[in-house]
Design a protein around this motif. Structure first.
Motif, short mmCIF file in Angstrom:
data_model
loop_
_atom_site.label_atom_id
_atom_site.label_comp_id
_atom_site.label_asym_id
_atom_site.label_seq_id
_atom_site.Cartn_x
_atom_site.Cartn_y
_atom_site.Cartn_z
N PRO A 74 0.82 -1.21 0.00
CA PRO A 74 0.00 0.00 0.00
C PRO A 74 0.85 1.25 0.00
CG PRO A 74 0.07 -0.98 2.17
CD PRO A 74 0.85 -1.88 1.29
N ARG A 75 0.30 2.34 -0.50
CA ARG A 75 1.02 3.60 -0.42
C ARG A 75 -0.01 4.71 -0.47
NH1 ARG A 75 1.99 3.30 -6.69
NH2 ARG A 75 0.65 5.08 -6.96
N ARG A 76 0.32 5.73 0.24
CA ARG A 76 -0.62 6.84 0.34
C ARG A 76 -0.16 8.03 -0.48
NH1 ARG A 76 -3.95 6.35 5.27
NH2 ARG A 76 -3.60 4.18 5.85
N CYS A 145 -9.44 5.21 2.53
CA CYS A 145 -8.15 5.19 3.22
C CYS A 145 -7.06 5.88 2.41
CB CYS A 145 -7.74 3.75 3.57
SG CYS A 145 -7.11 2.84 2.15
N ARG A 146 -7.42 6.42 1.23
CA ARG A 146 -6.50 7.19 0.40
C ARG A 146 -5.28 6.40 -0.05
NH1 ARG A 146 -8.15 12.12 0.45
NH2 ARG A 146 -6.20 13.07 -0.19
N THR A 147 -5.46 5.15 -0.31
CA THR A 147 -4.36 4.32 -0.80
C THR A 147 -4.57 4.06 -2.30
OG1 THR A 147 -4.15 3.24 1.33
CG2 THR A 147 -3.24 2.05 -0.56
N THR A 149 -4.23 1.57 -5.49
CA THR A 149 -4.06 0.19 -5.92
C THR A 149 -3.75 0.24 -7.41
OG1 THR A 149 -5.61 -0.55 -4.23
CG2 THR A 149 -5.17 -2.07 -6.05
N CYS A 159 -9.21 -3.11 -1.96
CA CYS A 159 -8.22 -2.05 -1.76
C CYS A 159 -7.00 -2.63 -1.06
CB CYS A 159 -8.83 -0.94 -0.92
SG CYS A 159 -7.61 0.30 -0.40
N GLY A 161 -5.00 -1.10 0.67
CA GLY A 161 -4.79 -0.42 1.94
C GLY A 161 -5.71 -0.96 3.01
N CYS A 162 -7.01 -0.77 2.86
CA CYS A 162 -7.95 -1.12 3.92
C CYS A 162 -8.69 -2.43 3.66
CB CYS A 162 -8.96 0.02 4.11
SG CYS A 162 -9.96 0.37 2.65
#
Ligand code: FES
Lengths: 199, 312
Positions: A74-76, A145-147, A149, A159, A161-162
């Motif tokens: 994951p990365r924001r 979660c603003r990630t 993909t 996702c 992230g979440c």
């Protein structure tokens, strides 16, 4: 050329329309920034073109083969794959002068990453040509979660992230180079519809 | 006309034998703020008619205690510049429009190249105040005829030092000026049409995108052949003599046409033409529109036919 299919009449306005000429407009100085998936298109374009000055920058660490981007982690809000490439691109832009044409070939997300970076460093849109390659999937931005993909081919998608199942909307953010992903089972948790292939 | 501001001439300075600078102070209400590149339209009562000319504000945009304009005396003057030079004295009142701007600097540019010809220096004098304040990288190429319009060069020398390049009576080499510029450079031209054309041509040769090239033709309406403008709705004929613009002739008849720049760039005055052929002199319409002869920018353009029927 294996570019994305050109939508004749875009149903959703925010999906970008690309105008990629088969033959590049005449200019004295070209900078190609490409992902591995764009190699063939690059060589086709170069064959068609008489050129004075050509520079090619290849972005190796792409996500050509990834399906859901799980291995990228994951990365924001900041593209991690971009990190090592950025200084190289910056250096190249710094030694470029006005009149240079930037040609970007690769996944749609990559195009907009490069385009955003180039504009921030002084290029204008008229000087940038974007060649999106088909089959690279979409970058999806999780609205919750603003990630990001990467390389998404289906919707809904989990996702990275979440873990929520996201419906991939056709709304494209040029700034993020990503399509919006919105939780699909918000109303009825667990009710995830059948996955569909994205175009 | 509504929205007009009455100002008092508080100083007149001779910049060169043909250029005078006027300092205008507010009378009844404070002067509006303006942005670099703005101009005002000055209304001047002539003997038998009003003149309205656009002049760039050349003072510091941060200072609204007064406006400054510079007027070059035009040899073949239609009256406006002669009036400013001969009939205006300190203490006089003038009526001006609020400032408007069609020539803003691009604030995201990384380097600004300014190219001025003669009195075309005026909008850049305002630019320079902003550039200095913001620390924006810039350079100025100033070309003028000896002893005529180079009056600002001394002041500029002090302000700009080595980033000022003066060309006295010689045309700059625009290809050289534009060569090998870092990305993010923008160029601005203010001067005679010939200069604008030469720079835009050089920019094209060197693959500059159009959006990096900005210009303002400060051309005041020029004289031409007299013609008759017929107003389709009322059938009234308006005679446009050689020294008057169509816009001015209409205004003299009490026909109000919306306008802002009075220099053929803003597009506000666009008027439909029902019959006749137009001598286009504006910088607003595109080639397709010109060929149709179905509209005119009356602030600068004239008629090729004896009569021009306007949809007014
Ligand atoms: S008033 Fe601006 S184009 Fe005529």
């Amino acid at each position: 050329m294996k570019t994305l299919e050109q939508p004749t009449a875009p149903s959703i306005k925010s999906r970008p329309i690309y105008q990629w000429p088969d033959r590049l407009p005449d200019a004295g100085d070209y900078l190609f920034v490409i992902e591995p998936c764009g190699r063939e298109t690059l060589s086709e374009l170069l064959r068609e073109q008489a050129h004075e000055r050509v520079r090619i920058l290849l972005h190796h660490e792409g996500n050509e083969a990834s399906s859901t981007g799980a291995d990228l982690g994951p990365r924001r809000t900041e593209p991690a794959i971009w990190k090592r490439f950025e200084p190289k691109l910056l250096e190249t832009l710094k030694e470029s002068t006005v009149g240079c044409r930037l040609v970007v070939i690769g996944s749609e997300a990559f195009l907009w990453d490069v385009r955003g970076f180039a504009v921030a460093h002084g290029l204008v849109d008229e000087e940038i040509l974007l060649y999106p390659m088909a089959g690279q999937g979409r970058r999806v931005f999780c609205a919750h979660c603003r990630t990001f993909t990467e390389g998404v081919h289906v919707s809904p998608v989990a996702c990275t992230g979440c873990g929520c199942y996201l419906e991939v909307r056709d709304h494209f953010s040029r700034r993020l180079g990503a399509y919006m992903g919105v939780r699909v089972d918000a109303e009825e948790p667990g009710a995830v519809p059948q996955q569909e292939e994205l175009n | 006309m509504s929205g007009h501001i009455v100002v008092k001439v508080s100083a007149i300075d001779t910049i060169s034998p043909v250029v005078k600078q006027f300092t205008l102070e507010p009378c009844d209400r404070a002067l509006p703020r303006f942005s670099a590149g703005s101009h005002v339209v000055v209304s001047m009562p002539g003997q038998d008619r009003w003149y309205r000319n656009a002049y760039s504000l050349l003072g510091d945009p941060a200072d609204t205690s007064c406006y400054r304009i510079a007027v070059r005396r035009q040899e073949a003057s239609r009256g406006g510049s002669r009036f400013m030079h001969e009939d205006v004295a300190v203490g006089d009142h003038l009526s001006i429009s609020p400032p408007s701007n069609f020539f803003l600097p691009r604030w995201n540019a990384r380097h600004h190249i300014l190219i001025a010809g003669g009195i075309g220096i005026t909008p850049f004098l305002a630019y320079l105040h902003e550039f200095e304040r913001q620390g924006a990288s810039h350079e100025l190429h100033y070309s003028f005829r000896e002893d005529t319009t180079g009056g600002f060069s001394l002041e500029l020398q002090q302000r700009l030092g080595s980033s000022l390049h003066c060309y006295q009576g010689a045309r700059p080499d625009f290809h050289r000026i534009l060569a090998d510029r870092p990305l993010g450079t923008h160029v601005y031209i203010c001067g005679p049409q010939g200069m604008i054309d030469a720079v835009t041509r050089a920019a094209k040769d060197m693959d500059w995108a159009d959006t990096r090239v900005h210009y303002e033709a400060f051309a005041a309406p020029e004289s031409g052949t007299p013609f008759v403008a017929r107003l389709a709705a009322s059938g009234i004929d308006v005679t446009v003599d050689d020294e008057t613009s169509l816009l001015e002739a209409l205004e003299a008849q009490g026909v109000e046409v919306p306008n802002l720049c009075r220099g053929g760039v803003c597009g506000q005055c666009k008027t439909a033409v029902a019959e006749g052929r137009v001598e286009h002199r504006d910088a607003f319409l595109d080639d397709e529109e010109r060929k149709r002869h179905d509209c005119i920018m009356p602030c600068v353009s004239r008629s090729l036919t004896d009569t021009l029927v306007l949809d007014l």
